[in-house]
Design a protein around this motif. Sequence first.
Motif, PDB file in Angstrom:
ATOM      1  N   VAL A 207      83.911  39.355  73.445  1.00  0.00           N
ATOM      2  CA  VAL A 207      83.335  38.359  74.349  1.00  0.00           C
ATOM      3  C   VAL A 207      82.629  37.267  73.552  1.00  0.00           C
ATOM      4  CG1 VAL A 207      81.631  38.032  76.202  1.00  0.00           C
ATOM      5  CG2 VAL A 207      83.052  40.087  76.173  1.00  0.00           C
ATOM      6  N   TYR A 208      82.015  37.662  72.438  1.00  0.00           N
ATOM      7  CA  TYR A 208      81.262  36.720  71.604  1.00  0.00           C
ATOM      8  C   TYR A 208      81.218  37.272  70.183  1.00  0.00           C
ATOM      9  CZ  TYR A 208      77.341  34.222  69.508  1.00  0.00           C
ATOM     10  OH  TYR A 208      76.570  33.473  68.655  1.00  0.00           O
TER      11      TYR A 208
ATOM     12  N   ASN B 191      83.700  43.949  75.370  1.00  0.00           N
ATOM     13  CA  ASN B 191      83.825  44.513  76.709  1.00  0.00           C
ATOM     14  C   ASN B 191      84.714  45.742  76.578  1.00  0.00           C
ATOM     15  OD1 ASN B 191      83.591  44.786  79.476  1.00  0.00           O
ATOM     16  ND2 ASN B 191      85.161  43.271  79.950  1.00  0.00           N
TER      17      ASN B 191
ATOM     18  N   LEU C  10      79.881  46.104  78.615  1.00  0.00           N
ATOM     19  CA  LEU C  10      79.441  45.350  77.443  1.00  0.00           C
ATOM     20  C   LEU C  10      78.652  46.185  76.434  1.00  0.00           C
ATOM     21  CD1 LEU C  10      78.288  42.083  79.254  1.00  0.00           C
ATOM     22  CD2 LEU C  10      80.436  42.448  78.003  1.00  0.00           C
TER      23      LEU C  10
ATOM     24  N   THR D 139      75.994  43.478  82.675  1.00  0.00           N
ATOM     25  CA  THR D 139      75.197  42.429  82.039  1.00  0.00           C
ATOM     26  C   THR D 139      74.448  42.991  80.841  1.00  0.00           C
ATOM     27  OG1 THR D 139      74.885  41.434  84.222  1.00  0.00           O
ATOM     28  CG2 THR D 139      73.447  40.652  82.467  1.00  0.00           C
TER      29      THR D 139
ATOM     30  N   PHE E 294      74.877  38.036  78.476  1.00  0.00           N
ATOM     31  CA  PHE E 294      76.318  38.072  78.699  1.00  0.00           C
ATOM     32  C   PHE E 294      76.603  38.809  80.011  1.00  0.00           C
ATOM     33  CE2 PHE E 294      75.550  37.820  74.180  1.00  0.00           C
ATOM     34  CZ  PHE E 294      76.414  36.807  73.784  1.00  0.00           C
ATOM     35  N   ASP E 295      77.627  38.326  80.703  1.00  0.00           N
ATOM     36  CA  ASP E 295      77.997  38.936  81.973  1.00  0.00           C
ATOM     37  C   ASP E 295      79.499  39.211  81.953  1.00  0.00           C
ATOM     38  OD1 ASP E 295      77.024  39.563  84.781  1.00  0.00           O
ATOM     39  OD2 ASP E 295      78.750  38.286  85.217  1.00  0.00           O
ATOM     40  N   SER E 296      79.913  40.295  82.580  1.00  0.00           N
ATOM     41  CA  SER E 296      81.335  40.641  82.619  1.00  0.00           C
ATOM     42  C   SER E 296      81.754  40.913  84.048  1.00  0.00           C
ATOM     43  CB  SER E 296      81.604  41.878  81.754  1.00  0.00           C
ATOM     44  OG  SER E 296      80.848  42.981  82.233  1.00  0.00           O
TER      45      SER E 296
END
Length: 348
Positions: free
Chosen positions: A99-100, A109, A159, A305, A319-321
């Motif tokens: 994700v990052y 994730n 996450l 989150t 971060f959110d998924s």
Amino acid sequence: MSNRPIIEQEPDEELYEHYRFEAGKGQSPLRVDKFLMNLIENATRSKIQKAAENGNIYINDVPVKSNQKVKSNDVVRMLLEHPPYEYLLTPENIPLEIVYEDDQLLVINKEPGMVVHPGHGNYSGTLVNALAYHFENLPMNSSERPGLVHRIDKDTSGLLVIAKTEQAMTHLTKQFADKTSEREYVAIVWGNVEDDKGTIEGNIDRHPKDRMQMSVYPDGEQGRHAVTHYEVLERLGYVTVVTCKLETGRTHQIRVHMKHIGHTLFNDARYGGDIILKGTTFTKYKQFIDNCFKILPRQALHAKTLGFEHPTTKEFMRFDSEIPKDMQECIEKWRTYSKSHTVEEEEQ
């Protein structure tokens, strides 16, 4: 656990710690072979007894036979001549959903079904095997596992932050210990949760009989302090969709806390959520539940989150998924069912 030598018996013989367990305050006297059988997944009693015969089982640093009794606060260890298989880490080319990423850390994730780190019975196909392939020289955590700051269960999706440097490992680990990180999960639980929001407090420790489960000890005399804040997102008749914010991060915390207040996670086999806990006796309803279990063949829990302070920039990152497809489909089925079948109608 560590893959460094623990005890030197002969000049050329080293022993490595494979398992270490501390008996709780309420532990009644129990043979050490039975004690370890309850704790080591897939172990056989004959193998444990053989290890004791070979002098590989220790209580409080003293080698013992298999009939030695374990008592409150005893430390039980199994030491063997070869390093644990989990330290013979094989890099595997397993794709990761990143994700990052920057030079200090990455956020991934995790898909449901992936074990986070190797352990007894799971020596390959884990997140750590994948990390070892994709990244070099990840820092070790206190359990000698590369990159891992925290973990989530095999069948929980969502996450995770991974440290890429020693500085990031130290900084991020401290945030999780100091409860300054943010972790929010989405779960489907059995039953209609009465309050719109609430807080669950209760120490968590191993279940006294089933050592694969955790249990809540509300009097605070045993286990580790744990706090979960929950809020109802959607009521769907016999199940409820909730968010859970972790103030602490204990093993199976959400799963055991929600069960403690009477709302076991949907299809959580380990905690009894894989049978009908709420609803009717109608055959059509049983078939509906079976279909839901097939769509979502795991506990309904997603780490949605994640928030923490960046180790070098000091910026707070969040971060959110998305809720994964299997949970989404299960929620949709319940929405459709609850619209056409009210609880009052079915109870008449």
